[in-house]
Scaffold this motif. Sequence first.
Motif, PDB file in Angstrom:
ATOM      1  N   GLN A  71       0.826  -1.212   0.000  1.00  0.00           N
ATOM      2  CA  GLN A  71       0.000   0.000   0.000  1.00  0.00           C
ATOM      3  C   GLN A  71       0.863   1.266   0.000  1.00  0.00           C
ATOM      4  OE1 GLN A  71      -3.171   0.173  -0.501  1.00  0.00           O
ATOM      5  NE2 GLN A  71      -4.308  -1.433   0.547  1.00  0.00           N
ATOM      6  N   ARG A  72       1.970   1.229   0.719  1.00  0.00           N
ATOM      7  CA  ARG A  72       2.868   2.392   0.732  1.00  0.00           C
ATOM      8  C   ARG A  72       3.468   2.642  -0.648  1.00  0.00           C
ATOM      9  NH1 ARG A  72       5.878   0.866   6.430  1.00  0.00           N
ATOM     10  NH2 ARG A  72       4.546   2.103   7.819  1.00  0.00           N
ATOM     11  N   SER A  73       3.885   1.572  -1.311  1.00  0.00           N
ATOM     12  CA  SER A  73       4.454   1.737  -2.654  1.00  0.00           C
ATOM     13  C   SER A  73       3.387   2.191  -3.640  1.00  0.00           C
ATOM     14  CB  SER A  73       5.093   0.423  -3.122  1.00  0.00           C
ATOM     15  OG  SER A  73       4.122  -0.582  -3.310  1.00  0.00           O
ATOM     16  N   TYR A  74       2.172   1.731  -3.452  1.00  0.00           N
ATOM     17  CA  TYR A  74       1.071   2.146  -4.324  1.00  0.00           C
ATOM     18  C   TYR A  74       0.776   3.631  -4.127  1.00  0.00           C
ATOM     19  CZ  TYR A  74      -3.143   1.331  -7.125  1.00  0.00           C
ATOM     20  OH  TYR A  74      -4.089   1.343  -8.115  1.00  0.00           O
ATOM     21  N   ALA A  75       0.835   4.070  -2.876  1.00  0.00           N
ATOM     22  CA  ALA A  75       0.604   5.492  -2.580  1.00  0.00           C
ATOM     23  C   ALA A  75       1.661   6.365  -3.244  1.00  0.00           C
ATOM     24  CB  ALA A  75       0.600   5.713  -1.067  1.00  0.00           C
ATOM     25  N   GLU A  76       2.900   5.866  -3.289  1.00  0.00           N
ATOM     26  CA  GLU A  76       3.966   6.616  -3.965  1.00  0.00           C
ATOM     27  C   GLU A  76       3.657   6.794  -5.441  1.00  0.00           C
ATOM     28  OE1 GLU A  76       7.577   4.558  -3.291  1.00  0.00           O
ATOM     29  OE2 GLU A  76       7.660   4.998  -1.130  1.00  0.00           O
ATOM     30  N   ARG A  79       1.007   9.474  -5.854  1.00  0.00           N
ATOM     31  CA  ARG A  79       1.556  10.829  -5.701  1.00  0.00           C
ATOM     32  C   ARG A  79       2.273  11.270  -6.971  1.00  0.00           C
ATOM     33  NH1 ARG A  79       2.413   9.115  -0.279  1.00  0.00           N
ATOM     34  NH2 ARG A  79       4.491   8.313  -0.757  1.00  0.00           N
ATOM     35  N   ALA A  80       2.810  10.300  -7.713  1.00  0.00           N
ATOM     36  CA  ALA A  80       3.491  10.617  -8.975  1.00  0.00           C
ATOM     37  C   ALA A  80       2.508  10.693 -10.146  1.00  0.00           C
ATOM     38  CB  ALA A  80       4.564   9.585  -9.259  1.00  0.00           C
ATOM     39  N   GLY A  81       1.221  10.501  -9.847  1.00  0.00           N
ATOM     40  CA  GLY A  81       0.213  10.582 -10.896  1.00  0.00           C
ATOM     41  C   GLY A  81       0.060   9.323 -11.718  1.00  0.00           C
ATOM     42  N   ARG A  82       0.608   8.198 -11.224  1.00  0.00           N
ATOM     43  CA  ARG A  82       0.502   6.930 -11.949  1.00  0.00           C
ATOM     44  C   ARG A  82      -0.459   5.995 -11.228  1.00  0.00           C
ATOM     45  NH1 ARG A  82       6.069   8.096 -12.469  1.00  0.00           N
ATOM     46  NH2 ARG A  82       6.511   6.924 -10.561  1.00  0.00           N
ATOM     47  N   LEU A  83      -1.275   5.324 -12.030  1.00  0.00           N
ATOM     48  CA  LEU A  83      -2.279   4.423 -11.476  1.00  0.00           C
ATOM     49  C   LEU A  83      -2.166   3.065 -12.166  1.00  0.00           C
ATOM     50  CD1 LEU A  83      -4.818   4.108  -9.629  1.00  0.00           C
ATOM     51  CD2 LEU A  83      -6.177   4.758 -11.643  1.00  0.00           C
ATOM     52  N   TYR A  84      -2.114   2.004 -11.355  1.00  0.00           N
ATOM     53  CA  TYR A  84      -2.029   0.643 -11.887  1.00  0.00           C
ATOM     54  C   TYR A  84      -3.115  -0.209 -11.242  1.00  0.00           C
ATOM     55  CZ  TYR A  84       2.710   1.961 -13.333  1.00  0.00           C
ATOM     56  OH  TYR A  84       3.791   2.595 -13.904  1.00  0.00           O
ATOM     57  N   ASN A  85      -3.522  -1.261 -11.976  1.00  0.00           N
ATOM     58  CA  ASN A  85      -4.378  -2.216 -11.293  1.00  0.00           C
ATOM     59  C   ASN A  85      -3.501  -3.045 -10.356  1.00  0.00           C
ATOM     60  OD1 ASN A  85      -3.373  -4.636 -12.591  1.00  0.00           O
ATOM     61  ND2 ASN A  85      -4.634  -4.164 -14.378  1.00  0.00           N
ATOM     62  N   GLY A 122      -6.684   7.733  -3.352  1.00  0.00           N
ATOM     63  CA  GLY A 122      -5.624   8.108  -2.421  1.00  0.00           C
ATOM     64  C   GLY A 122      -6.105   8.111  -0.981  1.00  0.00           C
ATOM     65  N   GLU A 123      -7.312   8.622  -0.742  1.00  0.00           N
ATOM     66  CA  GLU A 123      -7.858   8.631   0.623  1.00  0.00           C
ATOM     67  C   GLU A 123      -8.058   7.205   1.129  1.00  0.00           C
ATOM     68  OE1 GLU A 123     -11.405  10.893   0.366  1.00  0.00           O
ATOM     69  OE2 GLU A 123     -10.376  12.852   0.275  1.00  0.00           O
ATOM     70  N   ALA A 124      -8.549   6.319   0.249  1.00  0.00           N
ATOM     71  CA  ALA A 124      -8.778   4.931   0.647  1.00  0.00           C
ATOM     72  C   ALA A 124      -7.453   4.231   0.963  1.00  0.00           C
ATOM     73  CB  ALA A 124      -9.516   4.185  -0.460  1.00  0.00           C
ATOM     74  N   VAL A 125      -6.435   4.474   0.146  1.00  0.00           N
ATOM     75  CA  VAL A 125      -5.125   3.856   0.362  1.00  0.00           C
ATOM     76  C   VAL A 125      -4.503   4.347   1.667  1.00  0.00           C
ATOM     77  CG1 VAL A 125      -2.751   3.724  -0.504  1.00  0.00           C
ATOM     78  CG2 VAL A 125      -4.675   3.381  -2.069  1.00  0.00           C
ATOM     79  N   HIS A 126      -4.576   5.639   1.917  1.00  0.00           N
ATOM     80  CA  HIS A 126      -3.979   6.170   3.150  1.00  0.00           C
ATOM     81  C   HIS A 126      -4.762   5.717   4.385  1.00  0.00           C
ATOM     82  CE1 HIS A 126      -1.725   8.850   0.402  1.00  0.00           C
ATOM     83  NE2 HIS A 126      -0.821   8.770   1.361  1.00  0.00           N
ATOM     84  N   ALA A 127      -6.072   5.547   4.261  1.00  0.00           N
ATOM     85  CA  ALA A 127      -6.845   4.998   5.379  1.00  0.00           C
ATOM     86  C   ALA A 127      -6.401   3.565   5.667  1.00  0.00           C
ATOM     87  CB  ALA A 127      -8.338   5.040   5.051  1.00  0.00           C
ATOM     88  N   ASP A 128      -6.134   2.797   4.615  1.00  0.00           N
ATOM     89  CA  ASP A 128      -5.657   1.427   4.812  1.00  0.00           C
ATOM     90  C   ASP A 128      -4.270   1.409   5.443  1.00  0.00           C
ATOM     91  OD1 ASP A 128      -7.966   0.451   3.763  1.00  0.00           O
ATOM     92  OD2 ASP A 128      -7.077  -0.426   1.961  1.00  0.00           O
ATOM     93  N   ILE A 129      -3.407   2.325   5.016  1.00  0.00           N
ATOM     94  CA  ILE A 129      -2.067   2.397   5.610  1.00  0.00           C
ATOM     95  C   ILE A 129      -2.171   2.669   7.106  1.00  0.00           C
ATOM     96  CG2 ILE A 129       0.060   3.767   5.685  1.00  0.00           C
ATOM     97  CD1 ILE A 129      -0.187   4.071   2.635  1.00  0.00           C
ATOM     98  N   ALA A 130      -3.070   3.564   7.488  1.00  0.00           N
ATOM     99  CA  ALA A 130      -3.258   3.870   8.914  1.00  0.00           C
ATOM    100  C   ALA A 130      -3.753   2.641   9.668  1.00  0.00           C
ATOM    101  CB  ALA A 130      -4.240   5.024   9.072  1.00  0.00           C
ATOM    102  N   ASN A 131      -4.730   1.931   9.100  1.00  0.00           N
ATOM    103  CA  ASN A 131      -5.251   0.736   9.759  1.00  0.00           C
ATOM    104  C   ASN A 131      -4.215  -0.373   9.830  1.00  0.00           C
ATOM    105  OD1 ASN A 131      -7.897   1.066  10.768  1.00  0.00           O
ATOM    106  ND2 ASN A 131      -8.730   1.091   8.701  1.00  0.00           N
TER     107      ASN A 131
END
Length: 285
Positions: A71-76, A79-85, A122-131
Amino acid sequence: GRALFSDIVERIEQLNLAPYGLSAYQTKAADMMDVGRQQGLIGIFKTLYLKRFESSAHAFRISIDRALAYQRSYAEQLRAGRLYNAEDWRRLRTERDDSDAAAEAAEALALDPRDYDLEAIGEAVHADIANLNYIAGRVGGLGPEGDRKWHALRAQLLELAGRKVLLFSYFRDTARYLHDLIRADAELLAAWGGAERIAIADSNVRPDERDRLVVRFAPRAAGRTDLADSPEELQLLVATDALSEGRNLQDCAVMINYDLHWAPTRMVQRAGRIDRRAVGGAFDD
């Protein structure tokens, strides 16, 4: 205790796992079949986390650490504007290729960010990182010393010393955890005749080596009576379901399921490895 388990379950249920459900974040009309399939996959992931927690805190902690790194790498990337499945990003992370060709391939796999609500993802990913961080903190200190399940198994193994035991776990990480603890325990080793009488058979062990372990564990069933009661004969075999099908381990006296497979047929297959009848009644006990 129960409070910890309830807390962990609640946090797992709160996970969004957005990379696995991107259809729900599309800015255009989404295919509801795709949304449903992805939500079903997310449900399976959550169940798998809980099954690993049921198996051992050790296996669960490995899963949480991996999920957190993912999740942390996905968030990075977000932030760079790249989205992957999820599948493409997992493969790209695993390959770790820094060549120009790999960069071009990664760029080609990227989804068009205009088709998705990146802010919501991004909000969903960061919420997961917190959890996940919270969960990691709760289970980070759960070692063998406070592992009551392990201590119950240890006491049982001391009682069973002298008999031939097959110990099953659904998860390789749990099987390795138990194998390492057993071989590091001086009292258990003394009771079981030394480390050479204990082995593990999982997917990390080559198939040909698993075959040799089966013969050493059940030499009579394998027609190798010359190994029976010899120093080469195994008394305790820790295994995953890599050893649960198509094997004759009828020399075994006791089978222990450290955790339960979620497929009942696999539980039957485990029992079938030791509960057989040989032609001629050679193994009536």
